[in-house]
Each structure stands twice: as structure tokens, then as C-alpha cells.
Design an enzyme around this catalytic site. Structure first.
Site, PDB file in Angstrom:
ATOM      1  N   HIS A 219       4.105  -3.882 -11.244  1.00 20.91           N
ATOM      2  CA  HIS A 219       3.429  -2.645 -11.629  1.00 20.91           C
ATOM      3  C   HIS A 219       3.296  -2.473 -13.137  1.00 20.91           C
ATOM      4  CE1 HIS A 219       3.127  -0.132  -7.838  1.00 20.91           C
ATOM      5  NE2 HIS A 219       3.638  -1.278  -7.428  1.00 20.91           N
TER       6      HIS A 219
ATOM      7  N   ASP B 131       1.869   5.453 -13.645  1.00 20.67           N
ATOM      8  CA  ASP B 131       1.748   4.804 -12.344  1.00 20.67           C
ATOM      9  C   ASP B 131       1.549   5.904 -11.312  1.00 20.67           C
ATOM     10  OD1 ASP B 131       2.659   3.578  -9.729  1.00 20.67           O
ATOM     11  OD2 ASP B 131       2.912   1.848 -11.039  1.00 20.67           O
TER      12      ASP B 131
ATOM     13  N   GLN C 101      -1.687 -19.393 -12.332  1.00 19.91           N
ATOM     14  CA  GLN C 101      -2.473 -19.007 -11.154  1.00 19.91           C
ATOM     15  C   GLN C 101      -3.928 -18.671 -11.476  1.00 19.91           C
ATOM     16  OE1 GLN C 101      -0.721 -16.993  -7.796  1.00 19.91           O
ATOM     17  NE2 GLN C 101      -2.089 -15.261  -8.072  1.00 19.91           N
TER      18      GLN C 101
ATOM     19  N   ASP D 276       1.157  -3.317   1.466  1.00 22.98           N
ATOM     20  CA  ASP D 276      -0.304  -3.342   1.591  1.00 22.98           C
ATOM     21  C   ASP D 276      -0.839  -4.734   1.901  1.00 22.98           C
ATOM     22  OD1 ASP D 276       0.227  -4.501  -0.880  1.00 22.98           O
ATOM     23  OD2 ASP D 276      -1.520  -3.632  -1.851  1.00 22.98           O
ATOM     24  N   GLN D 277       0.059  -5.712   2.033  1.00 23.17           N
ATOM     25  CA  GLN D 277      -0.406  -7.090   2.219  1.00 23.17           C
ATOM     26  C   GLN D 277      -1.174  -7.277   3.528  1.00 23.17           C
ATOM     27  OE1 GLN D 277       3.222  -9.360   1.720  1.00 23.17           O
ATOM     28  NE2 GLN D 277       3.538  -8.524  -0.335  1.00 23.17           N
TER      29      GLN D 277
END
Length: 458
Positions: free
Chosen positions: A23, A121, A338, A377-378
Site C-alpha cells: 500500500h 489510504d 517484474q 480481492d484476488q
């Protein structure tokens, strides 16, 4: 109203980071951009010392008008952890309102400037009350996607309308969620512990966010136009400003060396176009040992070239002799670049846990996915990849087996369905790059975000 070229000279923005998972880093990235665009505004970045120490603060990347502050992690002195999941998060959240208030007051005194905006956040639902007390605006950053944001926004409606026993039921009563099922939603919404501290926090967040001066997310409008339209009707301002990974890479010089300690990119140069499977499950999650073995066996029997990012401590779970036998076929490394790998032409599929950042990076690279969601949330993201955007597939039966993984690799890399996924992914990639180009939707939304942050309550 203040604009980019006329920033308010005495404005002070307090940035409140959530110090867990991934986050804090994207919030810091946004803060850097805002600070560069408004150089006479002070941005005070509040985060725990442990999280701050894990972030990169090189002087050439951190504008002089950003000041970093440490906030207590909320763990009482001498506290002994019991090992409960989310224990550290619960302790932090319980103490966060008072700890943030204390550090903000100290920063205001040190700077001689009152805070005019709380940029936080989105988890910090209590920032709505804090901002009202301080006569400041509240701008909230949701670090995941619009699908999960919608679930939290409509939690009460989902609980009232969905038949929890029918996990296959779709959430078509929410705009944009016609193909999302009850079982795809996050724990703590309609199943799991609805009364946990974290579930309660997210529920309160969903109720509080419509009061925010603006809500912004790391996505682009064209990815989910239905969500964009609907969420604009729910929030005062709803702004897609991503993909952040594309903006970060665009801001780096072509001569900036890529951090690639294990030579992944040099190895990729020797591989065929769209032939390589890149495998990574993020910084938090690792599949159980049996699934690691199944991944290894599936790779070895399929002969698909691969780059596998796997923590060193987990490499002992791989089948005996696997690394030696596949030395020519691929590489297993403790860390991989990545973003660079996902935009490399040799990458043909991304095997992922479907965290939002990873999904968006794959979309930005135009790479189809094989999804193995674990929590949060995956599952929502994996469902969107497979059924909404049609740019990938979920692993057969939800867990890795050698045969199931082989079939998925063949389906994405060889079969006609995979060619369709690649075509769809390429279209989304073009839209993502367009969104962050000059006068693209995300660039224009960032200007609106800066305006929202610079706004003051009269």
C-alpha cells in the site's frame, strides 16, 4: 481553486500511509508526482518506521517539499504476539487515529503551516472525521481495482440481496458486476468473519468514502468503463490515474539501469517471441509446498521456457534435481524485475496470484494470465481476467496440479483461445498506454487530483 502552475504557497498536505502489503509504495509514488507538480506545497508523509525503511527514498527521486515522518505501529511495549492473522494490522488500526493526530500536530508545529488536506489510504475511514475537525479536505486513495472498491461500497446491498448459500449467484444488481459471483467477493463481505477488525474497517470505509472530496485509484477509465460511470455517480470526484507502473517507467531515463541482479532480461533476449512463462505470486503469498511441486513438474513436462521468482527459503520445496534438469529451460530466482519482464516481447504468459498491481502490470504489458488467487480481492481480479476482459484463465479446480497447469500453459500459449486472450490483452495494453499519454484520460485525471488536493475549505 489552485492549479498546477499556480499552487497555493502556504498549503500543507498530510499523507497517511497504510504500512502493510504493497500500500505505502504507490501512495509515495503519487505523493512524489503531486509534490513535483506543486513545488511550493509541503507534503508530510506519515508511515511506520518499518514501512518507511522498506521504501526507497533516494534524494534525486524525493522532492525537497516532501518530508517523511515515522508513526507508531500501535504495538504496546512488551507486547507478545499470539500469532493470530491480521494481529499487527488490528493493533495499528486501533491506535492509528490518535497516533496520526499526534504526529500531524507535531508536523504542523515544525512547519508553521496548518494541514489543508488529508491525502490518505482509503482504509482510513476515520480520516473523514479527522478532516472535519481540522477544517481540511479528505482525498482517499484506493490502491486496488474498481471491482473490489464497488464490493466495499455496496456491502450492505450485497448482504441484503445475495443468497449466501448460492455461491455461484452473480451480483448483477450492481452495475459492472454482472459476471462476478458471490464466491468471488472478499472474505468478510458475505462469508468469513464479518465482525473482524479488518472487515469492520472495510465496511466503515465503504460508508465513509462518499464523503471524501475525491477518491482516486490506480487504474484507467477504459479498462472498466461501466465502473467508471457508476462510481462517478457515487463519489464527488472519482479519478483513475494509472497504471502507475507505466507512469513510473515513463519518468525514468532510458539510460537508467534496470535492477536485474540475476540476469533475467539477458536470458529473455535468447527466447522466442511470446514463449516464456513468468511466474510470481507477489511479496506476501507463496503457494503451499504441494503446489510448488506441481508447478515445477508442470513446467518440466511441458518444456515451456520460464522465469520463476521464488523466495530462496521456498526453493527447498522444489523436486530434487529440478533446478539442475531445467537449467537450460528456465531460471528460478529470488527476485525478478517484474515490470520489465511483463513488457518484454518474449513473455507469453504471467502466472500470478492476481494482486491488483500485478494484474495491472500484466495488462500494461499486454500479457495474458494464468490466475491462482488466494485471498482478498484476488478472486475478483482473477474472475475479471477470465470472464470480463477475457485475457487469461483461472487455474483448473483452483489449485495447481501438474496436469492442470500443463493444460493451462497449453491453453494460453498454443491453443486458439490463447490467441484470442493475447489479442484482447494487446487491445487493453494500447488503451493503458493511451491513458497515460499526453491528454490521455489518466493524465487529465491527475490534473483534477492535484486540483482536489489543492482545494481548501472556505
Amino acid at each position: 481553486m489552485a492549479y498546477t502552475d499556480q499552487p497555493t504557497p502556504d498549503s500543507h498536505v498530510a499523507v497517511l500511509a497504510f504500512p502493510f502489503g504493497t500500500h505505502a509504495a504507490p501512495l509515495l509514488s503519487v505523493t512524489r508526482r503531486l509534490a513535483s507538480a506543486s513545488p511550493t506545497t509541503l507534503f508530510s508523509f506519515f508511515n511506520t518506521s518499518q514501512s518507511n525503511s522498506s521504501l526507497s527514498f533516494p534524494s534525486d527521486l524525493l522532492p525537497s517539499n516532501v518530508r517523511v515522518h515515522d508513526v507508531s505501529d500501535g504495538v504496546p511495549e512488551g507486547y507478545v504476539f499470539s500469532g493470530r492473522p491480521q494481529e499487527a494490522i488490528e493493533l495499528f488500526l486501533a491506535a492509528a487515529p490518535d497516533n496520526f493526530r499526534k504526529e500531524i500536530a507535531s508536523a504542523e508545529n515544525g512547519a508553521g503551516k496548518k494541514v489543508t488536506c488529508l491525502l490518505t489510504d482509503a482504509f482510513f475511514w476515520f480520516a473523514s472525521d479527522m478532516a472535519a475537525e481540522m477544517k481540511a479536505t479528505w482525498v482517499a486513495f484506493w490502491t486496488a481495482g474498481p471491482n473490489s472498491l464497488s464490493v466495499h461500497l455496496y456491502t450492505d446491498l450485497i448482504r441484503e440481496s445475495a443468497r449466501v448459500k448460492d455461491m455461484e449467484e452473480t451480483l448483477g444488481f450492481i452495475s459492472g458486476m454482472e459476471k462476478i459471483r458471490v464466491k468471488d467477493t472478499q472474505e468478510g463481505v458475505v462469508f468469513g468473519n464479518l465482525d473482524s477488525v479488518f472487515s469492520t474497517t472495510l465496511h466503515k470505509m465503504g460508508l465513509a468514502l462518499p464523503r471524501a472530496h475525491a477518491v482516486f485509484i490506480n487504474s484507467f477509465e477504459e479498462l472498466d468503463p461501466t465502473f467508471t460511470t457508476n462510481l462517478r455517480s457515487e463519489f464527488k470526484r472519482y479519478l483513475n490515474i494509472g497504471p502507475l507502473a507505466l507512469l513510473s517507467s515513463a519518468s525514468q531515463s532510458d539510460t537508467t539501469p534496470v535492477d536485474d541482479p540475476h540476469g533475467c532480461l539477458a536470458w529473455m533476449e535468447k527466447q522466442g517471441t511470446a514463449s516464456v512463462a513468468y511466474i510470481s505470486f507477489g511479496t506476501v503469498m507463496t503457494p503451499p509446498p504441494g503446489e510448488l511441486v506441481a508447478i515445477a513438474e508442470g513446467l518440466e513436462s511441458s518444456k515451456v521456457p520460464f522465469v520463476w521468482s521464488l523466495k530462496e527459503k521456498n526453493m527447498v520445496q522444489l523436486p530434487e534435481g529440478f533446478l539442475e534438469r531445467t537449467r537450460e529451460q528456465g531460471m528460478v530466482v529470488p527476485w525478478a524485475p517484474q515490470v520489465e519482464l511483463l513488457k518484454h516481447e518474449a513473455t507469453g504468459v504471467f502466472v500470478t496470484h492476481c494482486g491488483w498491481n500485478s494484474v495491472l502490470e500484466s495488462v500494461s504489458g499486454g500479457v495474458p494470465m494464468i490466475c491462482r488467487p488466494f485471498f482478498g480481492d484476488q478472486r475478483l481480479n482473477g474472475r475479471a481476467v477470465e470472464a470480463v476482459w477475457e485475457i487469461g484463465m483461472t487455474i483448473i479446480d483452483g489449485v495447481f496440479t501438474r496436469d492442470g497447469f500443463e493444460k493451462c500453459l497449453d491453453g494460453v500459449l498454443v491453443q486458439d483461445d490463447g490467441k484470442k486472450m493475447k489479442g484482447n490483452a494487446k487491445k487493453l495494453r494500447e488503451q493503458a498506454h493511451q491513458a497515460v499519454s499526453t491528454k490521455g484520460s489518466s493524465v487529465e485525471n491527475f490534473k483534477r487530483l492535484l486540483e482536489a488536493v489543492m482545494d481548501t475549505l472556505n
